[in-house]
Design an enzyme around this catalytic site. Structure first.
Site, mmCIF file in Angstrom:
data_model
loop_
_atom_site.group_PDB
_atom_site.id
_atom_site.type_symbol
_atom_site.label_atom_id
_atom_site.label_comp_id
_atom_site.label_asym_id
_atom_site.label_seq_id
_atom_site.Cartn_x
_atom_site.Cartn_y
_atom_site.Cartn_z
ATOM 1 N N LYS A 38 0.840 -1.200 0.000
ATOM 2 C CA LYS A 38 0.000 0.000 0.000
ATOM 3 C C LYS A 38 0.880 1.258 0.000
ATOM 4 O O LYS A 38 0.626 2.220 -0.728
ATOM 5 C CB LYS A 38 -0.881 -0.029 1.250
ATOM 6 C CG LYS A 38 -1.982 1.003 1.291
ATOM 7 C CD LYS A 38 -2.769 0.714 2.561
ATOM 8 C CE LYS A 38 -3.921 1.587 2.814
ATOM 9 N NZ LYS A 38 -4.512 1.327 4.134
ATOM 10 N N THR A 124 -10.293 5.685 17.783
ATOM 11 C CA THR A 124 -11.322 5.701 18.826
ATOM 12 C C THR A 124 -10.986 4.656 19.883
ATOM 13 O O THR A 124 -11.014 3.456 19.612
ATOM 14 C CB THR A 124 -12.698 5.435 18.189
ATOM 15 O OG1 THR A 124 -12.902 6.436 17.184
ATOM 16 C CG2 THR A 124 -13.815 5.503 19.211
ATOM 17 N N GLU A 152 -11.489 11.861 15.835
ATOM 18 C CA GLU A 152 -11.894 12.264 14.478
ATOM 19 C C GLU A 152 -13.409 12.199 14.339
ATOM 20 O O GLU A 152 -14.054 11.382 14.995
ATOM 21 C CB GLU A 152 -11.203 11.373 13.438
ATOM 22 C CG GLU A 152 -11.383 9.876 13.629
ATOM 23 C CD GLU A 152 -12.626 9.315 13.002
ATOM 24 O OE1 GLU A 152 -13.221 10.023 12.171
ATOM 25 O OE2 GLU A 152 -13.011 8.186 13.345
ATOM 26 N N LEU A 154 -14.840 12.136 11.050
ATOM 27 C CA LEU A 154 -14.874 12.061 9.586
ATOM 28 C C LEU A 154 -15.863 10.986 9.161
ATOM 29 O O LEU A 154 -15.694 9.830 9.512
ATOM 30 C CB LEU A 154 -13.490 11.690 9.039
ATOM 31 C CG LEU A 154 -12.296 12.492 9.583
ATOM 32 C CD1 LEU A 154 -10.993 11.920 9.029
ATOM 33 C CD2 LEU A 154 -12.435 13.957 9.210
ATOM 34 N N GLY A 258 -24.855 0.672 9.499
ATOM 35 C CA GLY A 258 -23.744 -0.281 9.369
ATOM 36 C C GLY A 258 -22.454 0.512 9.377
ATOM 37 O O GLY A 258 -22.404 1.629 9.896
ATOM 38 N N CYS A 261 -17.914 2.093 12.066
ATOM 39 C CA CYS A 261 -17.873 2.943 13.269
ATOM 40 C C CYS A 261 -19.037 2.725 14.232
ATOM 41 O O CYS A 261 -18.821 2.317 15.374
ATOM 42 C CB CYS A 261 -17.821 4.407 12.847
ATOM 43 S SG CYS A 261 -16.497 4.730 11.687
ATOM 44 N N LYS A 321 -23.309 2.489 2.977
ATOM 45 C CA LYS A 321 -24.007 3.748 2.715
ATOM 46 C C LYS A 321 -23.561 4.248 1.343
ATOM 47 O O LYS A 321 -22.581 3.735 0.781
ATOM 48 C CB LYS A 321 -23.725 4.778 3.815
ATOM 49 C CG LYS A 321 -22.303 5.301 3.831
ATOM 50 C CD LYS A 321 -22.199 6.432 4.835
ATOM 51 C CE LYS A 321 -20.888 7.165 4.711
ATOM 52 N NZ LYS A 321 -20.760 8.273 5.614
ATOM 53 N N ARG A 328 -17.909 -2.970 5.298
ATOM 54 C CA ARG A 328 -17.783 -3.392 6.693
ATOM 55 C C ARG A 328 -19.117 -3.221 7.435
ATOM 56 O O ARG A 328 -19.713 -2.149 7.403
ATOM 57 C CB ARG A 328 -16.668 -2.610 7.399
ATOM 58 C CG ARG A 328 -15.294 -3.140 6.999
ATOM 59 C CD ARG A 328 -14.187 -2.337 7.607
ATOM 60 N NE ARG A 328 -14.110 -1.002 7.029
ATOM 61 C CZ ARG A 328 -13.266 -0.059 7.444
ATOM 62 N NH1 ARG A 328 -12.452 -0.307 8.439
ATOM 63 N NH2 ARG A 328 -13.243 1.119 6.860
HETATM 64 C C1 UGA Z 1 -19.768 7.917 11.381
HETATM 65 C C2 UGA Z 1 -20.032 9.334 11.904
HETATM 66 O O1 UGA Z 1 -21.095 9.941 11.163
HETATM 67 C C3 UGA Z 1 -18.771 10.194 11.814
HETATM 68 O O2 UGA Z 1 -19.001 11.481 12.405
HETATM 69 C C4 UGA Z 1 -17.635 9.488 12.567
HETATM 70 O O3 UGA Z 1 -16.436 10.225 12.528
HETATM 71 C C5 UGA Z 1 -17.409 8.120 11.931
HETATM 72 O O4 UGA Z 1 -18.630 7.361 12.050
HETATM 73 C C6 UGA Z 1 -16.290 7.450 12.686
HETATM 74 O O5 UGA Z 1 -16.471 7.141 13.871
HETATM 75 O O6 UGA Z 1 -15.194 7.327 12.142
HETATM 76 P P1 UGA Z 1 -19.771 6.801 8.939
HETATM 77 O O7 UGA Z 1 -19.674 5.478 9.634
HETATM 78 O O8 UGA Z 1 -18.852 7.076 7.800
HETATM 79 O O9 UGA Z 1 -19.512 8.012 9.989
HETATM 80 O O10 UGA Z 1 -21.240 6.914 8.375
HETATM 81 P P2 UGA Z 1 -22.594 7.711 8.652
HETATM 82 O O11 UGA Z 1 -22.827 8.654 7.561
HETATM 83 O O12 UGA Z 1 -22.641 8.250 10.021
HETATM 84 O O13 UGA Z 1 -23.662 6.518 8.492
HETATM 85 C C7 UGA Z 1 -23.616 5.364 9.340
HETATM 86 C C8 UGA Z 1 -24.753 4.440 9.020
HETATM 87 O O14 UGA Z 1 -25.986 4.988 9.473
HETATM 88 C C9 UGA Z 1 -24.963 4.125 7.530
HETATM 89 O O15 UGA Z 1 -25.175 2.740 7.395
HETATM 90 C C10 UGA Z 1 -26.212 4.903 7.156
HETATM 91 O O16 UGA Z 1 -26.931 4.298 6.124
HETATM 92 C C11 UGA Z 1 -26.988 4.853 8.468
HETATM 93 N N1 UGA Z 1 -27.954 5.957 8.634
HETATM 94 C C12 UGA Z 1 -27.534 7.239 8.695
HETATM 95 C C13 UGA Z 1 -29.313 5.667 8.749
HETATM 96 O O17 UGA Z 1 -29.728 4.489 8.705
HETATM 97 N N2 UGA Z 1 -30.198 6.699 8.929
HETATM 98 C C14 UGA Z 1 -29.793 7.990 9.002
HETATM 99 O O18 UGA Z 1 -30.660 8.885 9.173
HETATM 100 C C15 UGA Z 1 -28.421 8.271 8.873
#
Ligand code: UGA
Length: 435
Positions: A38, A124, A152, A154, A258, A261, A321, A328
């Protein structure tokens, strides 16, 4: 702005985005990873993850000589004053965070450092591990160091924006001087900076993810009530969202969250609390609701198709998403597993994901119409915006039976019903039952 020397350990999406964005701010960054292949690719400007804006920043910084990559942490320790630990903390046993990589990185850095460093935990990590991290470093060096926490926030798909236009920067430190030095790295970004102690910073991260997961499970629980009463969860979410104390984000009902995180962090928080003698029942329920939510797809399919044995199911969406190819803890993996166990055949379409390991016989295509060909039902698993734009007349002409289970409430329900589909979604009640 001062250009500082920054080392990043771990080039997963957190480390790589953090490193790239710090170089974009003008700092001199060196990133390390144990994956030598990588690292070799990164040196050539190759971007291993699907993240908007990241390939451009990496190329620009490589050209300017502001970013470098290595698999040698001795080199990294020699060339940086601020060292960010960005390695994975995967789920271990029954949900504890596995901190092997964090301890190993700290041990190595401690062994290699010849002058004082700021060592910053971005991964984390449960608060209960701080003393052990500190001890791991001090046991392996005589050189002075300052330990800090800088969690973070992100989200995948918007990580570069989240870094460069943050809603807040959280800094946990033992003393003001260290906190100010770390805050200085973010000069130029217009964001509130919360300076606090290390445990508070670490807990803020867990609290943020746990709270967001709770919002999703809450709206999904309400959606389940709508399934029984005939209410429409989207209208309820809209009504709730106007209340500024609640806000309108993360209230999208569906088959649950899912990713790498929320599932991991909710469990880690629950287990950490338990170890400390506090039964965080609320978190347990958030996790449980999310697990059950995925099962709705199977229930709805059985309701419509009866015995699923021998049926061909077209799965639309695999990634956890939109705008990512990350699988994952993706709900799709659980749903496909259940479908196969029920004797179904599965074809899958995803505009971003190109391969799916671990499932024999599941055909992946980047053509939705081909995937729908001869299917007994179409199931929507990821809310990819592309799905809304599909030609449903064409899909109607391809499928064997016009059954759709929309696990993300994303398809144009009225159009599908006009076309004679037996369409159902999550928590939108009678209003959307087939005419
Ligand atoms: C999440 C957090 O949003 C970030 O702020 C954080 O930094 C990150 O984890 C981390 O800990 O590194 P992420 O896992 O990339 O980010 O994705 P999200 O956009 O938060 O979505 C998580 C899941 O929730 C997805 O499966 C999405 O489909 C679901 N979701 C989200 C719902 O089912 N309903 C909603 O209204 C929003």
């Amino acid at each position: 702005m001062n250009s500082e020397r920054i080392g990043i350990i771990g080039t997963g999406y957190v480390g790589l985005v953090t490193g790239a964005c710090f170089s974009k701010l003008g700092h001199r960054v060196i990133c390390s990873d144990i994956d030598e292949k990588k690292i070799e690719k990164l040196k050539t400007g190759y971007c291993p993850i699907h993240e908007k804006g990241l390939p451009e920043i990496l190329k620009e910084s490589l050209n300017k000589g502001l970013i470098d990559f290595t698999s040698d942490n001795k080199k990294l320790a020699g060339e940086s004053d601020f060292i960010f630990i960005c390695v994975g903390t995967p789920e271990h046993d029954e949900g504890h965070a596995d901190l092997t990589h964090v301890f190993e990185s700290c041990r190595q850095i401690a062994g290699f450092m010849k002058e004082p460093k700021y060592i910053i935990i971005k991964s984390t990590v449960p608060v209960t591990a701080v003393d052990k991290i500190r001890k791991t470093i001090s046991d392996n060096t005589k050189v002075d160091f300052k330990l800090l926490s800088n969690p973070e926030f992100l989200a995948q798909g918007s990580a570069v924006d989240d870094f460069l236009k943050p809603e807040r920067v959280i800094i946990g430190a033992d003393d003001k001087e260290s906190a100010d030095r770390l805050a200085g790295l973010y000069n130029g970004l217009n964001a509130p900076i919360v300076k606090t102690d290390i445990p508070s910073a670490m807990l803020t991260k867990y609290a943020a993810n746990a709270f967001l997961a709770m919002k999703i499970s809450f709206i999904n629980a309400m959606a389940n009530i709508c399934e029984k009463t005939g209410g429409n969860i989207e209208k309820i979410a809209e009504g709730l969202g106007y209340d500024r104390r609640i806000g309108n984000l993360f209230l999208k009902a569906g088959i649950g969250y899912g990713g790498s995180c929320f599932p991991k962090d909710t469990k880690a928080l629950y287990h950490m609390a338990k170890e400390l003698g506090y039964d965080f029942g609320l978190m347990k329920e958030v996790i449980e609701i999310n697990k059950n939510q995925r099962k709705l797809v199977m229930d709805k399919l059985k309701e419509k198709l009866g015995d699923l044995k021998g049926k061909l199911i077209a799965v639309f969406g695999l990634a956890f998403k939109p705008m990512t190819d990350d699988l994952r803890e993706a709900p799709s993996l659980y749903i496909i597993d259940d479908l196969l166990k029920s004797g179904c055949s599965v074809n899958a379409y995803d505009p971003v994901v190109k391969e799916l390991n671990g499932f024999n016989g599941v055909k992946i295509s980047d053509d939705a119409y081909q995937t729908a060909d001869n299917a007994d039902a179409v199931v929507v698993v990821t809310d990819h915006p592309q799905l809304k734009e599909l030609d449903f007349t064409k899909i109607a002409s391809k499928v064997n039976s016009k059954v759709v289970v929309d696990g993300r409430n994303i398809l144009p329900a009225e159009i599908l019903k006009e076309l004679g589909f037996n369409y159902s979604s999550i928590g939108r009640g009678d209003e959307l039952k087939p005419r």
